[in-house]
Scaffold this motif. Structure first.
Motif, PDB file in Angstrom:
ATOM      1  N   TYR A  12     -25.896   5.497  19.610  1.00 16.94           N
ATOM      2  CA  TYR A  12     -25.333   4.167  19.443  1.00 16.94           C
ATOM      3  C   TYR A  12     -26.186   3.408  18.434  1.00 16.94           C
ATOM      4  CZ  TYR A  12     -22.458   4.500  23.708  1.00 16.94           C
ATOM      5  OH  TYR A  12     -21.529   4.848  24.653  1.00 16.94           O
TER       6      TYR A  12
ATOM      7  N   GLN B 176     -27.158  -0.741  17.598  1.00 20.08           N
ATOM      8  CA  GLN B 176     -27.099  -2.076  18.166  1.00 20.08           C
ATOM      9  C   GLN B 176     -27.331  -3.095  17.074  1.00 20.08           C
ATOM     10  OE1 GLN B 176     -30.081  -3.187  21.113  1.00 20.08           O
ATOM     11  NE2 GLN B 176     -28.705  -4.696  22.010  1.00 20.08           N
TER      12      GLN B 176
ATOM     13  N   GLY C  24     -24.483  -9.545  17.862  1.00 19.03           N
ATOM     14  CA  GLY C  24     -23.080  -9.953  17.912  1.00 19.03           C
ATOM     15  C   GLY C  24     -22.090  -8.815  18.090  1.00 19.03           C
ATOM     16  N   HIS C  25     -22.597  -7.586  18.055  1.00 16.14           N
ATOM     17  CA  HIS C  25     -21.699  -6.427  18.189  1.00 16.14           C
ATOM     18  C   HIS C  25     -21.998  -5.593  19.423  1.00 16.14           C
ATOM     19  CE1 HIS C  25     -19.676  -6.777  14.291  1.00 16.14           C
ATOM     20  NE2 HIS C  25     -20.842  -7.184  13.828  1.00 16.14           N
ATOM     21  N   GLY C  26     -23.048  -5.905  20.133  1.00 15.69           N
ATOM     22  CA  GLY C  26     -23.405  -5.056  21.257  1.00 15.69           C
ATOM     23  C   GLY C  26     -23.817  -3.684  20.762  1.00 15.69           C
ATOM     24  N   LEU C  27     -23.473  -2.664  21.516  1.00 20.12           N
ATOM     25  CA  LEU C  27     -23.762  -1.290  21.116  1.00 20.12           C
ATOM     26  C   LEU C  27     -22.449  -0.620  20.714  1.00 20.12           C
ATOM     27  CD1 LEU C  27     -26.149  -1.978  23.236  1.00 20.12           C
ATOM     28  CD2 LEU C  27     -26.506   0.483  23.175  1.00 20.12           C
TER      29      LEU C  27
ATOM     30  N   LEU D 255     -20.677   3.077  19.465  1.00 21.17           N
ATOM     31  CA  LEU D 255     -20.869   4.516  19.497  1.00 21.17           C
ATOM     32  C   LEU D 255     -20.704   5.119  18.109  1.00 21.17           C
ATOM     33  CD1 LEU D 255     -21.237   7.044  21.351  1.00 21.17           C
ATOM     34  CD2 LEU D 255     -18.726   7.134  21.453  1.00 21.17           C
TER      35      LEU D 255
ATOM     36  N   GLU E  59     -30.677  -9.846  27.888  1.00 20.12           N
ATOM     37  CA  GLU E  59     -29.305  -9.733  27.392  1.00 20.12           C
ATOM     38  C   GLU E  59     -28.559  -8.776  28.320  1.00 20.12           C
ATOM     39  OE1 GLU E  59     -28.931  -9.105  23.209  1.00 20.12           O
ATOM     40  OE2 GLU E  59     -26.872  -9.865  23.224  1.00 20.12           O
TER      41      GLU E  59
ATOM     42  N   PHE F 205     -25.046  -6.574  29.174  1.00  9.18           N
ATOM     43  CA  PHE F 205     -23.922  -5.906  28.538  1.00  9.18           C
ATOM     44  C   PHE F 205     -22.997  -5.312  29.599  1.00  9.18           C
ATOM     45  CE2 PHE F 205     -25.284  -5.993  24.169  1.00  9.18           C
ATOM     46  CZ  PHE F 205     -26.669  -6.063  24.237  1.00  9.18           C
TER      47      PHE F 205
ATOM     48  N   LEU G 127     -18.973   5.411  26.807  1.00  4.29           N
ATOM     49  CA  LEU G 127     -19.104   4.001  27.124  1.00  4.29           C
ATOM     50  C   LEU G 127     -18.776   3.132  25.912  1.00  4.29           C
ATOM     51  CD1 LEU G 127     -22.274   3.583  29.365  1.00  4.29           C
ATOM     52  CD2 LEU G 127     -19.873   3.704  30.023  1.00  4.29           C
TER      53      LEU G 127
ATOM     54  N   PHE H  18     -19.107  -0.806  24.873  1.00  9.07           N
ATOM     55  CA  PHE H  18     -19.851  -1.977  25.305  1.00  9.07           C
ATOM     56  C   PHE H  18     -19.234  -3.271  24.791  1.00  9.07           C
ATOM     57  CE2 PHE H  18     -23.743  -0.353  27.230  1.00  9.07           C
ATOM     58  CZ  PHE H  18     -23.723   0.968  26.836  1.00  9.07           C
ATOM     59  N   GLY H  19     -19.406  -4.323  25.581  1.00  8.55           N
ATOM     60  CA  GLY H  19     -19.131  -5.656  25.083  1.00  8.55           C
ATOM     61  C   GLY H  19     -20.236  -6.099  24.145  1.00  8.55           C
ATOM     62  N   SER H  20     -20.055  -7.272  23.551  1.00  6.54           N
ATOM     63  CA  SER H  20     -21.006  -7.756  22.553  1.00  6.54           C
ATOM     64  C   SER H  20     -22.257  -8.353  23.174  1.00  6.54           C
ATOM     65  CB  SER H  20     -20.343  -8.777  21.633  1.00  6.54           C
ATOM     66  OG  SER H  20     -19.826  -9.845  22.403  1.00  6.54           O
ATOM     67  N   GLY H  21     -22.262  -8.494  24.483  1.00  3.41           N
ATOM     68  CA  GLY H  21     -23.466  -8.948  25.168  1.00  3.41           C
ATOM     69  C   GLY H  21     -23.493 -10.444  25.428  1.00  3.41           C
TER      70      GLY H  21
END
Lengths: 112, 110
Positions: free
Chosen positions: A35, A37, A40-43, A45, B88, B90, B98, B100-103
């Motif tokens: 992933y 990171q 603003g985008h999170g993680l 894949l 943070e 998630f 998985l 993920f959302g942006s957190g």
């Protein structure tokens, strides 16, 4: 942490150079993931593997390739690094895909 | 495409306040749902997960989450936050892998 190691931890590289990040696990888990990171985008894949030599693309796979020749190692390669690939890269492993993942400590990559 | 939405991007609370972080997903089939936490400078750690059964899931450190299928939601709650909960958070949904959302960045003030 839970037998997953990423190397290097930090890397600065120049635009256009190839870069390989390594994820090594000692848990003998079948599934491995890469992933990235970004704020603003999170993680997101990049690629994942469901066994030796078995890999598949994630949502942001362009510009990245992976290889898994052994159960314990999953390599992520940026063939020609670009500034947009500056990010923190996390490897994760899971024994059974539907279980939660265990994450590595991350590699902070800066492309200048 | 499957997506995960976390509507609260930054939450500031005082210690002892109650916490609820929203998570909505778009996938309509059977889902596995997760909440992860990332403390400053660290990697992600699993807080809790939902596979099936009781929709109220309890996790570590006093966190819990409720799965509401009709609302496609999996909100995270904690009755009383501590300064050490600053991190943070998630939300994630599993299908192939998985997503993920942006957190949500939580800041707890002493």
């Amino acid at each position: 942490d839970a037998g997953i190691t990423q190397s290097p931890r930090h890397k600065v590289t120049e635009t256009g150079t190839p870069v390989t990040l390594r994820c090594h696990q000692t848990e003998n888990h079948r599934y491995m993931y890469w992933y990235r990171q970004d704020p603003g985008h999170g993680l997101r894949l990049i690629h994942y593997s469901y066994g030796v030599k078995d890999t598949d693309k994630g949502e942001v796979s362009d510009g990245y390739s992976v290889s898994r020749s052994k159960t314990e190692d999953f390599l992520l390669t940026l063939e020609s690094a670009t500034s947009s690939q500056t990010s923190v890269y996390f490897c994760a492993i899971s024994e059974v895909q539907r279980y939660g993942y265990t994450f590595g400590s991350g590699t902070r990559l800066t492309v200048v | 495409a499957q997506s995960v939405s976390q509507h609260n991007h930054h939450v500031i609370l005082s210690e002892a306040a109650s916490l609820e972080l929203g998570c909505n997903y778009s996938y309509g089939g059977t889902v596995n749902l997760f909440w992860y936490v990332q403390y400053p400078g660290q990697h992600l750690q699993l807080l809790l997960k939902y596979f099936s059964g009781d929709p109220l899931v309890k996790g570590i450190k006093g966190f819990e989450a409720e799965f509401i299928k009709s609302k496609f939601s999996f909100n995270l709650r904690k009755p009383s936050v501590q300064w050490s909960d600053t991190a943070e958070y998630f939300c994630a949904v599993r299908r192939r892998a998985l997503t993920f959302g942006s957190g949500t960045r939580l800041q707890v003030q002493p």
